[in-house]
Design an enzyme around this catalytic site. Structure first.
Site, mmCIF file in Angstrom:
data_model
loop_
_atom_site.group_PDB
_atom_site.id
_atom_site.type_symbol
_atom_site.label_atom_id
_atom_site.label_comp_id
_atom_site.label_asym_id
_atom_site.label_seq_id
_atom_site.Cartn_x
_atom_site.Cartn_y
_atom_site.Cartn_z
ATOM 1 N N ARG A 153 -18.766 22.260 -17.316
ATOM 2 C CA ARG A 153 -19.811 21.474 -16.615
ATOM 3 C C ARG A 153 -19.501 19.970 -16.673
ATOM 4 O O ARG A 153 -20.406 19.144 -16.761
ATOM 5 C CB ARG A 153 -21.208 21.726 -17.194
ATOM 6 C CG ARG A 153 -21.669 23.162 -17.169
ATOM 7 C CD ARG A 153 -21.877 23.695 -15.763
ATOM 8 N NE ARG A 153 -22.562 24.967 -15.792
ATOM 9 C CZ ARG A 153 -21.967 26.153 -15.967
ATOM 10 N NH1 ARG A 153 -20.646 26.223 -16.078
ATOM 11 N NH2 ARG A 153 -22.676 27.261 -15.996
ATOM 12 N N SER A 191 -29.687 26.050 -15.560
ATOM 13 C CA SER A 191 -29.650 25.844 -17.014
ATOM 14 C C SER A 191 -29.913 24.375 -17.313
ATOM 15 O O SER A 191 -29.241 23.507 -16.771
ATOM 16 C CB SER A 191 -28.281 26.202 -17.577
ATOM 17 O OG SER A 191 -27.988 27.545 -17.335
ATOM 18 N N GLU A 207 -27.607 19.688 -19.613
ATOM 19 C CA GLU A 207 -26.660 19.898 -18.513
ATOM 20 C C GLU A 207 -27.107 19.108 -17.286
ATOM 21 O O GLU A 207 -26.286 18.667 -16.489
ATOM 22 C CB GLU A 207 -26.582 21.398 -18.173
ATOM 23 C CG GLU A 207 -25.550 21.674 -17.085
ATOM 24 C CD GLU A 207 -25.500 23.120 -16.589
ATOM 25 O OE1 GLU A 207 -25.593 24.053 -17.402
ATOM 26 O OE2 GLU A 207 -25.357 23.282 -15.380
#
Ligand code: EPU
Length: 297
Positions: free
Chosen positions: A109, A184, A292
């Site tokens: 990510r 998420s 995130e």
């Protein structure tokens, strides 16, 4: 993204469209896709054309131009695995630039666009390298296996893999068109093997995954035996947050890693729920959860 305030400045919505096959050989195709194309529609287009590589990434919300920034990933695949290069505009100079895959500093990510180029670029298009035959299929992820077995599929096509992924996502993840969410909210934390051994003694059922790293000057990935990845969703769930809400800021009832807005939560309200969660996880497990989502002020 999580907006913390109303934005009182110019906002440009990148809405450029177009998918162009720019090169093809016997086994692969190179496709240049404009940044404003919807990600999932691009995945469906690939499936219709028999192009493999993005089937595990079906149904991820967002646009093609944002996919390299976050290095979106799901079910054993990350978009970096199929990106050849990224075209962008350097905001300071107004010049068009290109970064090759290896220059994008892709990680879990992560990419250069979230680090030294943060806020300095506009991604305009992405070139993907996809397979046209002998597709490299990724079906090792437990939930995909279970779904394919349920459907009695042994040797799935890329369409069948995408359909399995779509089913899993629809069962677990809230649709952002129906209820505000950003997928998420936290990254799955990576901890040292020693810390993991200690946690494993105290919590024997703790889900854990090996950490792989790209070898310098090579395309192969090797397991880093010093590190272990944990499931942030499990940690949050164990702290009792699943399905909980503070006003309209809530934790999704089927996936504790997803924070949702039931209607009138503010960005700051969601952020304060996130801070509660981070503190609880730190207290119970001694693990720091990193966000995130990108906070936008
Ligand atoms: N779990 C719980 N309770 C929960 C949620 C999860 O116990 O409320 C447990 C599950 O039972 C499982 C483990 O945690 O043992 C992992 O859960 P899951 O397979 O759902 O995946 P995840 O680690 O929570 C990651 C990605 C998702 C991606 C899925 C599938 C991150 C931060 N999230 O979720 O990506 O779709 O794997 O590959 O890496 C996103 O980034 O926005 C996203 C949705």
């Amino acid at each position: 993204m999580l907006l913390l305030n109303d934005i009182e400045k110019l906002v440009i919505h990148i809405d450029t469209k177009g998918k162009e096959i720019i090169k093809q050989d016997k086994q692969q195709v190179w496709v240049q896709v404009q940044a404003g194309e919807n990600w999932h529609e691009f995945v469906l287009w690939c499936l219709e054309n028999g192009f493999g590589g993005v089937e595990n990434l079906a149904l991820i919300p967002g646009n093609v131009g944002t996919s390299p920034i976050q290095n979106i990933g799901a079910y054993g695949v990350e978009v970096k695995d199929v990106i050849e290069k990224v075209h962008y505009i350097d905001i300071a100079t107004n010049k068009k630039q290109i970064l090759l895959n290896k220059e994008c500093q892709f990680g879990y990510r992560e990419s250069i666009f979230k680090k030294e180029l943060k806020g300095k670029t506009v991604v305009t298009s992405v070139v993907f390298k996809l397979s046209t035959t002998n597709h490299k299929k990724n079906v090792a992820y437990g939930a995909i296996q279970t779904k394919l077995t349920e459907k009695e599929i042994n040797n799935p096509t890329i369409k069948e893999i995408a359909n399995a992924v779509i089913c899993i996502r629809e069962e677990k993840l809230p649709d952002p068109k129906k209820i505000g969410n950003s997928g998420s909210f936290f990254k799955n934390p990576i901890i040292s093997i020693n810390k993991f051994k200690d946690l494993h003694e105290r919590f024997p059922t703790i889900p854990n995954y090996p950490v792989y790293e790209l070898q310098p000057n090579s395309k192969s990935r090797m397991q880093n035996s010093e590190l272990v990845k944990l499931a942030a969703g499990w940690l949050v769930d164990q702290c009792g947050y699943k399905g909980k809400r503070i006003g309209d800021a809530g934790v999704h009832e089927k996936q504790a890693l997803v924070l949702v807005n039931y209607g009138n939560a503010t960005g700051k309200g969601i952020l304060s729920l996130a801070h509660f969660i981070q503190n609880s996880v730190k207290e119970k497990f001694g693990v720091t959860l990193e966000m995130e989502v990108n906070l936008v002020t």
